[in-house]
Write a protein that holds these residues in place. Structure first.
Motif, PDB file in Angstrom:
ATOM      1  N   TYR A  36       1.246  -1.029   0.558  1.00 40.93           N
ATOM      2  CA  TYR A  36      -0.271  -0.284  -0.022  1.00 40.93           C
ATOM      3  C   TYR A  36       0.424   0.953   0.025  1.00 40.93           C
ATOM      4  O   TYR A  36       2.397   1.407   0.927  1.00 40.93           O
ATOM      5  N   ALA A  43      -5.926   7.974   3.196  1.00 46.50           N
ATOM      6  CA  ALA A  43      -5.953   6.547   3.588  1.00 46.50           C
ATOM      7  C   ALA A  43      -5.303   5.813   2.603  1.00 46.50           C
ATOM      8  O   ALA A  43      -5.168   6.377   1.743  1.00 46.50           O
ATOM      9  N   LEU A  46      -4.274   0.879  -2.375  1.00 44.69           N
ATOM     10  CA  LEU A  46      -3.494  -0.898  -2.431  1.00 44.69           C
ATOM     11  C   LEU A  46      -2.894  -0.680  -3.528  1.00 44.69           C
ATOM     12  O   LEU A  46      -2.934  -0.033  -4.766  1.00 44.69           O
ATOM     13  N   GLN A  55      -2.813  -3.570  -9.097  1.00 47.54           N
ATOM     14  CA  GLN A  55      -4.010  -3.411  -8.864  1.00 47.54           C
ATOM     15  C   GLN A  55      -4.819  -2.406  -9.959  1.00 47.54           C
ATOM     16  O   GLN A  55      -3.723  -1.507 -10.655  1.00 47.54           O
ATOM     17  N   GLN A  89       1.121  -6.047   3.278  1.00 51.78           N
ATOM     18  CA  GLN A  89       1.166  -6.223   4.753  1.00 51.78           C
ATOM     19  C   GLN A  89       0.504  -8.455   4.779  1.00 51.78           C
ATOM     20  O   GLN A  89       0.705  -8.194   2.900  1.00 51.78           O
ATOM     21  N   LEU A  91      -1.838 -11.404   4.190  1.00 55.40           N
ATOM     22  CA  LEU A  91      -3.198 -12.214   4.231  1.00 55.40           C
ATOM     23  C   LEU A  91      -3.354 -13.349   4.402  1.00 55.40           C
ATOM     24  O   LEU A  91      -3.576 -14.283   4.425  1.00 55.40           O
ATOM     25  N   TYR A  94      -4.673 -15.294  10.223  1.00 51.46           N
ATOM     26  CA  TYR A  94      -5.072 -14.399  11.162  1.00 51.46           C
ATOM     27  C   TYR A  94      -4.418 -14.425  12.430  1.00 51.46           C
ATOM     28  O   TYR A  94      -3.468 -15.250  13.011  1.00 51.46           O
TER      29      TYR A  94
ATOM     30  N   TYR B  33     -16.013  -9.336   2.200  1.00 49.44           N
ATOM     31  CA  TYR B  33     -15.363  -8.981   4.341  1.00 49.44           C
ATOM     32  C   TYR B  33     -14.910  -7.363   3.996  1.00 49.44           C
ATOM     33  O   TYR B  33     -13.924  -6.963   3.622  1.00 49.44           O
ATOM     34  N   VAL B  37      -8.972  -0.813  10.547  1.00 47.89           N
ATOM     35  CA  VAL B  37      -7.750  -0.923  10.823  1.00 47.89           C
ATOM     36  C   VAL B  37      -7.412   0.909  11.383  1.00 47.89           C
ATOM     37  O   VAL B  37      -8.039   1.335  11.023  1.00 47.89           O
ATOM     38  N   ARG B  50     -12.202  -8.150  11.300  1.00 46.99           N
ATOM     39  CA  ARG B  50     -12.912  -7.827  10.672  1.00 46.99           C
ATOM     40  C   ARG B  50     -13.793  -8.866  10.333  1.00 46.99           C
ATOM     41  O   ARG B  50     -14.200  -9.845  11.240  1.00 46.99           O
ATOM     42  N   TYR B  97      -9.796   3.914  10.072  1.00 56.63           N
ATOM     43  CA  TYR B  97     -10.670   2.957   8.548  1.00 56.63           C
ATOM     44  C   TYR B  97     -10.682   1.110   8.950  1.00 56.63           C
ATOM     45  O   TYR B  97     -10.544   0.919   9.280  1.00 56.63           O
ATOM     46  N   ARG B 102     -10.722  -7.510  -1.757  1.00 49.19           N
ATOM     47  CA  ARG B 102     -10.967  -7.404  -2.608  1.00 49.19           C
ATOM     48  C   ARG B 102     -11.756  -8.196  -3.280  1.00 49.19           C
ATOM     49  O   ARG B 102     -12.367  -7.984  -4.610  1.00 49.19           O
ATOM     50  N   HIS B 106     -11.245 -14.646   2.854  1.00 48.19           N
ATOM     51  CA  HIS B 106     -10.088 -14.067   3.638  1.00 48.19           C
ATOM     52  C   HIS B 106      -8.438 -13.729   3.475  1.00 48.19           C
ATOM     53  O   HIS B 106      -7.676 -13.145   3.914  1.00 48.19           O
ATOM     54  N   ARG B 107      -7.955 -13.955   1.949  1.00 45.56           N
ATOM     55  CA  ARG B 107      -6.862 -13.239   1.541  1.00 45.56           C
ATOM     56  C   ARG B 107      -7.077 -11.898   0.374  1.00 45.56           C
ATOM     57  O   ARG B 107      -6.165 -11.915  -0.110  1.00 45.56           O
ATOM     58  N   GLY B 108      -8.596 -11.729   0.769  1.00 47.06           N
ATOM     59  CA  GLY B 108      -8.517 -10.139  -0.351  1.00 47.06           C
ATOM     60  C   GLY B 108      -7.894  -9.449   0.525  1.00 47.06           C
ATOM     61  O   GLY B 108      -7.942  -8.907   1.457  1.00 47.06           O
ATOM     62  N   ALA B 109      -6.335  -8.641  -0.297  1.00 46.02           N
ATOM     63  CA  ALA B 109      -6.289  -7.434  -0.482  1.00 46.02           C
ATOM     64  C   ALA B 109      -7.202  -6.594   0.636  1.00 46.02           C
ATOM     65  O   ALA B 109      -8.187  -6.720  -0.366  1.00 46.02           O
ATOM     66  N   PHE B 110      -6.707  -4.788   0.787  1.00 47.57           N
ATOM     67  CA  PHE B 110      -7.659  -4.137   0.855  1.00 47.57           C
ATOM     68  C   PHE B 110      -7.920  -3.003  -0.232  1.00 47.57           C
ATOM     69  O   PHE B 110      -7.002  -2.308  -0.781  1.00 47.57           O
ATOM     70  N   ASP B 111      -8.725  -3.005  -0.461  1.00 51.69           N
ATOM     71  CA  ASP B 111      -8.439  -2.556  -2.486  1.00 51.69           C
ATOM     72  C   ASP B 111      -9.966  -1.182  -2.485  1.00 51.69           C
ATOM     73  O   ASP B 111      -9.086  -0.192  -2.821  1.00 51.69           O
ATOM     74  N   TRP B 113     -10.428   1.831   1.128  1.00 52.25           N
ATOM     75  CA  TRP B 113     -10.343   2.277   2.086  1.00 52.25           C
ATOM     76  C   TRP B 113     -11.667   3.488   2.402  1.00 52.25           C
ATOM     77  O   TRP B 113     -11.846   4.869   1.328  1.00 52.25           O
ATOM     78  N   GLY B 114     -12.171   4.246   3.423  1.00 51.17           N
ATOM     79  CA  GLY B 114     -12.849   5.174   3.490  1.00 51.17           C
ATOM     80  C   GLY B 114     -11.931   6.513   4.485  1.00 51.17           C
ATOM     81  O   GLY B 114     -10.597   5.999   4.438  1.00 51.17           O
ATOM     82  N   GLN B 115     -12.167   6.551   4.306  1.00 50.87           N
ATOM     83  CA  GLN B 115     -11.529   8.358   5.025  1.00 50.87           C
ATOM     84  C   GLN B 115     -10.938   8.422   6.035  1.00 50.87           C
ATOM     85  O   GLN B 115     -10.085   9.039   6.166  1.00 50.87           O
TER      86      GLN B 115
END
Lengths: 107, 123
Positions: A36, A43, A46, A55, A89, A91, A94, B33, B37, B50, B97, B102, B106-111, B113-115
């Protein structure tokens, strides 16, 4: 828990430079690693997922490589908008964790 | 446009409980998901926990720092994913946040984000 160690923690570079940031995992995380970019007051966004997949919308000068425990993010031809902090990061399992970050600033 | 928007932050006293909300738009929130953060002032990113998607019964996972103390839940009527912060301490001061995985694993990266919403815990 899986620990991610980024290096360097900061670096100074010039426009047009090739920059490489590394991320080392304490255990095998296969290719379940993302990168990231975060600019001050914003924020994160990705850049790379699956260790090496760009991405959508991210410039081709960004690339990622690695698997297992050793990973890297490379910026080929640093642009003014690339000065920011970069985080890896994992993934894999957990809890999910982030690296400590690498701040890239202007030399 | 696909977006996430957090709300509920503010200045609270230690020991207070607080509820943050994350509302999605432009996509089906329940298909994804959603993680929370946080980022303490001048510090790095910390994954808090999550909520899995509807297909996985919205089950949850947490970081050790908040497990048993905080709760993530979904409110389908509000189309939101909420973070209930009980007994907040000064160490919980941070920007919070929410972020979308994505893909539906459970392995989806975070595509997305909120502000972010700022929580300051101080006496």
């Amino acid at each position: 828990d899986i620990q991610l160690t980024q290096s360097p923690s900061s670096l100074s570079a010039s426009i047009g430079d090739r920059v490489t940031i590394t991320c080392r995992a304490s255990h095998d995380i296969r290719s379940y690693l993302a990168w990231y970019q975060q600019k001050p007051g914003r924020a994160p966004t990705l850049l790379i997922y699956g260790a090496s997949t760009l991405q959508s919308g991210v410039p081709l000068r960004f690339s990622g490589s690695g698997s297992g425990t050793d990973f890297s993010l490379t910026i080929s031809g640093l642009q003014p908008e690339d000065f920011a902090t970069y985080y890896c990061q994992h993934l894999n399992i957990y809890p999910l964790t982030f690296g400590g970050g690498t701040k890239v600033d202007i030399k | 446009e696909m977006q996430l928007l957090e709300s509920g932050g503010g200045l609270v006293h230690p020991g207070t409980s607080l509820r943050l909300s994350c509302v999605g738009s432009g996509f089906v929130l329940n298909d994804h998901y959603i993680s929370w953060v946080r980022q303490a002032p001048g510090k790095g990113l910390e994954w808090i926990g999550r909520s899995r998607n509807e297909a996985n019964a919205y089950t949850t996972e947490y970081a050790r720092s908040v497990e048993g103390r905080w709760k993530i839940s979904r409110d389908e009527s509000k189309n939101s994913v909420d973070l209930e912060m009980e007994n907040a301490g000064v160490e919980d001061t941070a920007v919070y946040y929410c972020a979308r995985g994505r893909d539906s694993t459970h392995r989806g990266a975070f595509d997305i984000w909120g502000q972010g919403t700022m929580v300051a815990v101080s006496s």
